[in-house]
Design an enzyme around this catalytic site. Structure first.
Site, mmCIF file in Angstrom:
data_model
loop_
_atom_site.group_PDB
_atom_site.id
_atom_site.type_symbol
_atom_site.label_atom_id
_atom_site.label_comp_id
_atom_site.label_asym_id
_atom_site.label_seq_id
_atom_site.Cartn_x
_atom_site.Cartn_y
_atom_site.Cartn_z
ATOM 1 N N ASP A 129 -1.444 3.811 -10.411
ATOM 2 C CA ASP A 129 -1.278 3.169 -9.105
ATOM 3 C C ASP A 129 -1.592 4.227 -8.045
ATOM 4 O OD1 ASP A 129 -0.393 2.229 -6.680
ATOM 5 O OD2 ASP A 129 1.594 1.621 -7.382
ATOM 6 N N LYS A 158 -4.262 0.914 3.457
ATOM 7 C CA LYS A 158 -3.473 2.143 3.576
ATOM 8 C C LYS A 158 -4.382 3.357 3.821
ATOM 9 C CE LYS A 158 0.143 0.519 0.456
ATOM 10 N NZ LYS A 158 1.326 0.235 1.273
HETATM 11 C C1 PLP Z 1 2.922 3.080 -4.582
HETATM 12 C C2 PLP Z 1 2.524 1.710 -4.127
HETATM 13 N N1 PLP Z 1 2.034 0.829 -5.014
HETATM 14 C C3 PLP Z 1 1.641 -0.404 -4.658
HETATM 15 C C4 PLP Z 1 1.714 -0.832 -3.354
HETATM 16 C C5 PLP Z 1 1.284 -2.226 -3.020
HETATM 17 O O1 PLP Z 1 0.163 -2.218 -2.218
HETATM 18 P P1 PLP Z 1 -0.378 -3.567 -1.554
HETATM 19 O O2 PLP Z 1 0.785 -4.160 -0.837
HETATM 20 O O3 PLP Z 1 -1.454 -3.118 -0.637
HETATM 21 O O4 PLP Z 1 -0.874 -4.436 -2.652
HETATM 22 C C6 PLP Z 1 2.209 0.044 -2.393
HETATM 23 C C7 PLP Z 1 2.303 -0.373 -0.980
HETATM 24 O O5 PLP Z 1 3.315 -0.603 -0.379
HETATM 25 C C8 PLP Z 1 2.631 1.338 -2.787
HETATM 26 O O6 PLP Z 1 3.140 2.209 -1.900
#
Ligand code: PLP
Lengths: 146, 403
Positions: free
Chosen positions: B194, B220
């Protein structure tokens, strides 16, 4: 908005000096757990409703100042009242949170001090938590009795 | 790196009142990205991969160029290793539902860490429950770093998937993704990374840690919302079933059968988020121009400054290691709930996140229900950190010592 209009002394006081902390005993205790998933606030309310009124209430809360204060104020307001009266308080408090008018404002007592929360939409659910809780507690039981 | 000049590139930062310290939730967008999306809708808005006229082909080329740009950004072997998705969450769910669901069986094990965001946890929980597999957690040490000794014991020949976040969105720690990758592969497990927080904040080189799958989000890393990436090696993607069928992803269709386009196009059914892809391309251009090494160093140093200042205050608890690893700093003020603190900051136009940050198991493991989180990016400056620090002091006066 000024921080003092949100966190008035009366609110800080209610949050830091919770009453109704004595666990209830008996067989007719109703229990409810409500939480705010986004904040992690968790509130347990126990109550004894008989002879057409809420005779006793106990709560345990993990949460922010707004939810703690609102819980203590709610408990003060609902004790010794009937479901009908409590429903009216719940409705009035939710109107306070959405800036709607309602009759006999004074019946909300100290809880009126939470009116500034209406200006902070992200915190409304903190103030609403105990009201949601007491509503669920009473209505679930009425449902059982039917 | 000239931060004051960089700040001018971001229209929203022209609001001097605001200290935006919630970059781990979403980053702000430079004018370059906003203009690219505008330009696309004004002059380039044609569908990709289906129209025969010239401008549409140019749009298709622009779209495919971004695929190469993304591949280069993470040092992937080829553009075909890149699938465009809605974001990290969708990418990880695809891997769980369309790969792991078919390949993880009764008695197998899936290993994650306790630092996972819910998006890299719940999909695995579902696979484990549905297929009778076991979900195991790599714990953290007292300083918030991943417990490698525990990881060595947890990852075994029973492990079919190791899913790990590269950067924790709460602690700001950079997990040892190379070592864990080796452990996973030595044990024959697939390795899923991730990179939602890593892609915006550290240089990512898949040749170094060899994930089989990796996910990240455009929003992000200066890009628009609704666009993200699933990286997969060809070997891994060949084993993944097609999540959706429909237009754009087929070669031939008869009344009884169909054949699909090659990887990665067979994974992108329907009209994709073309504007999102174009915006992501511009975002990567911007990041490359500054340099991911520079960004990493700057954010780490600024976070170190913030954490050191906060730690001087005995009412403040800072979570995670003394030596900061990224721009994320989670903390609490003793005796004050994170939400009240966040409201206090909100009224001063200082925007931080408060709560469990979609990582409930981790926040509970830190012994609390909620934390404050300041997440810094390369356009933040010391002035903004100082505003936060002095507001924390004011807040203590206000809430804890009367007012
Ligand atoms: C470590 C991590 N994984 C996954 C996500 C999920 O990302 P998204 O909401 O863009 O799908 C986030 C975002 O908040 C994150 O910080």
């Amino acid at each position: 908005m000024d921080i003092r209009s949100l966190y008035q002394d009366i609110i800080l006081d209610n949050a830091s000096h919770p009453q109704f902390q004595k666990r209830l005993s008996g067989t007719r205790i109703q229990k409810v757990l409500v939480n705010n998933p986004t904040c992690g606030d968790r509130l347990v309310i126990n109550g004894i409703y008989q002879h057409h009124k809420l005779e006793a209430i106990y709560f345990h809360i993990n949460g922010c100042i707004i939810s703690k204060a609102s819980t203590n104020m709610m408990a003060h307001l609902v004790i010794h009242h009937s479901i009908k009266q409590i429903d009216d308080l719940v409705l009035s408090f939710s109107k306070l949170m959405t800036n709607e008018d309602f009759a006999n404002k004074d019946k909300l007592g100290d809880a009126l001090s939470l009116s500034s929360v209406a200006k902070l939409p992200v915190r409304i659910k903190c103030a609403m938590l105990p009201w949601k809780g007491i509503y669920q507690l009473l209505h679930r039981e009425v449902h059982h009795e039917n | 790196m000239n931060v004051e000049r960089i700040r001018k590139d971001f229209p929203i930062l022209q609001n001097r009142w605001m200290a935006y310290l919630d970059n781990a939730a979403t980053s702000q967008k430079p004018r370059l990205v906003i203009d690219a999306i505008n330009h696309f809708y004004q002059y380039q808005n044609f569908n990709v991969h289906r129209s025969v006229y010239t401008p549409a082909q140019q749009t298709t080329d622009a779209y495919e160029n971004v695929r190469q740009k993304v591949a280069d950004f993470i040092h992937a072997d080829r553009a075909q290793d890149i699938i465009f998705t809605r974001g990290t969450t969708e990418s990880l769910n695809m891997v769980a539902s369309d790969f792991a669901m078919q390949h993880v069986h009764h008695g197998d094990e899936i290993v994650v860490s306790i630092t996972e965001h819910h998006s890299n946890l719940l999909p695995w929980m579902r696979v484990a429950k549905a297929n009778g597999a076991k979900l195991k957690y790599i714990p953290i040490l007292d300083d918030g770093c991943l417990d490698l000794d525990a990881a060595k014991k947890l990852i075994t020949s029973k492990t079919k998937i190791v899913a790990l976040t590269a950067v924790s969105n709460v602690l700001g720690t950079i997990n040892p993704i190379e070592i864990i990758g080796k452990l996973a592969h030595q044990n024959g497990a697939m390795y899923v990374v991730d990179a939602a927080q890593a892609a915006p904040s550290i240089p990512l080189d898949v040749q170094k840690f060899h994930p089989d799958f990796m996910a990240f989000s455009g929003h992000k890393m200066l890009g628009p919302t609704g666009i993200g990436v699933l990286y997969g090696t060809q070997h891994a993607l060949k084993q993944m079933q097609l999540p959706e069928l429909g237009g754009e992803m087929i070669e031939d269709v008869s009344t009884t059968d169909f054949s699909t386009k090659p990887i990665p196009w067979c994974f992108e059914a329907g009209t994709p988020n073309i504007a999102g892809v174009i915006g992501l391309g511009a975002a990567i251009d911007y990041l490359n121009q500054i340099g991911m090494d520079q960004i990493e160093k700057y954010c780490r140093n600024l976070a170190q400054y913030l954490a050191d200042q906060l730690r001087k205050d005995k009412h403040v608890i800072v979570y995670g290691p003394k030596r900061r690893q990224s721009g994320i700093v989670s903390f609490n003020i003793r005796g004050l709930h994170a939400h009240d603190a966040a409201t206090f900051l909100d009224l001063q136009h200082i925007y931080v996140r408060a709560g469990h940050h979609c990582a409930e198991p981790l926040v509970h493991c830190l012994g609390t229900e909620a934390t404050l989180r300041a997440s810094l990016y390369f356009y933040n400056n010391r002035n903004e950190c100082d505003r936060l620090i002095s507001s924390v002091k004011k807040m203590e006066m206000f809430f804890c010592h009367g007012h």
